[in-house]
Design a protein around this motif. Structure first.
Motif: not given
Length: 290
Positions: A44-48, A56-61, A70-81
């Motif tokens: 997660v930390f590496a992806e962020l 805009h980046t975050l991870a949903r844990i 522990v601490g696994r999750g979905i790393a999400v990164s978005g940009r304006y289309a």
């Protein structure tokens, strides 16, 4: 000084009647989103950290992870289309507002699920069934930025949860999975938990200014022992040079504030200067002697 005191001042220094701020123009109301399922907190930390600049980046844990998970999750990164990146049918109304829906923006436990074991099963299943990776997925801007908060506001759960948010320095990420592990052992299943990389920023004396990692959790309040755990974690965050966010706080002890917010004395001087009669106040200000 007066301008500095108004930033992140929680309305304690007066009423702002006019503000000038820069805005970033966008050409559509959509985001292009990449997501990846991570099975460890290190992933997660590496992806962020690897997220492209300007996204805009975050991870949903997933709060049910145990052991190495522990601490696994979905790393999400978005940009304006851009307009050209939308389907033809949407290009004519590219800036049309699309309301939040109950999509993948959040995975809240339905109110009818009461037992902790069932909640954990639901959360774990949500993580395991998520796609391993998605790329360039079109998501409405409102859903990307405000999906979870909108769903929370529409539900009946607001009075049954608290938001706990803290930021630790970049060199101390281990405090986040350690906290999640502590919650897991206490059998706490929160509605949401997100990790974000936060860079240094000027936020005023009472704003979070630490360059590091921010964990935001929404926790059920009916858990015996949760208060003691949070009190203990407040101290650990302070010892690591981190900060608990005052914007969402409802319970931190006043004696820890000075350690987390080194400009507190300066803030009190500015507040006395701007509001000598103490007309502006709040429950937060009275509880923490702000």
């Amino acid at each position: 000084p007066a301008v500095t005191a108004l930033v992140a001042a929680f309305g304690l220094t007066g009423v702002c009647t006019e503000v000038e701020l820069p805005l970033r123009p966008v050409s559509t109301g959509w985001m292009l989103v990449d997501s990846k399922r991570c099975e460890t907190s290190d992933e997660v930390f590496a992806e962020l950290l690897a997220a492209p600049a300007g996204t805009h980046t975050l991870a949903r844990i997933d709060p049910t992870g145990q052991g190495s998970g522990v601490g696994r999750g979905i790393a999400v990164s978005g940009r304006y289309a851009r307009v050209a990146e939308l389907p033809d049918v949407r290009q004519a109304n590219a800036l049309e507002y699309v309301e939040c829906t109950t999509g993948r923006t959040a995975a809240r436990v339905p109110m009818r699920i009461r037992r902790t074991a069932a909640k954990r099963l639901f959360k774990g299943l949500t993580h395991r069934t998520a796609a391993a990776q998605r790329q360039a997925e079109l998501v409405p801007m409102a859903a990307f930025f405000h999906g979870d908060s909108e769903m929370r506001a529409r539900s009946r759960e607001v009075a049954q949860t608290i938001t706990y948010e803290f930021t630790v320095p970049l060199a101390a990420p281990d405090l986040i999975p350690a906290f999640l592990d502590r919650l897991s052992r206490l059998k706490v299943v929160g509605q949401s938990a997100n990790i974000q990389r936060r860079g240094p920023r000027g936020t005023g004396p009472l704003g979070v200014s630490v360059d590091g990692w921010t964990l935001t959790t929404e926790l059920d309040t009916d858990v015996p022992g949760l208060g003691r755990v949070l009190d203990d974690w407040d101290e650990k965050v302070a010892q690591q040079g981190g900060q608990v966010s005052l914007a969402t706080d409802t319970r931190i002890r006043g004696d820890l504030i000075a350690a987390m917010y080194p400009e507190l004395a300066k803030w009190r001087e500015m507040r006395t200067y701007l509001d000598p009669a103490g007309r502006f106040s709040s429950n937060l200000a009275r509880r923490l002697s702000l």
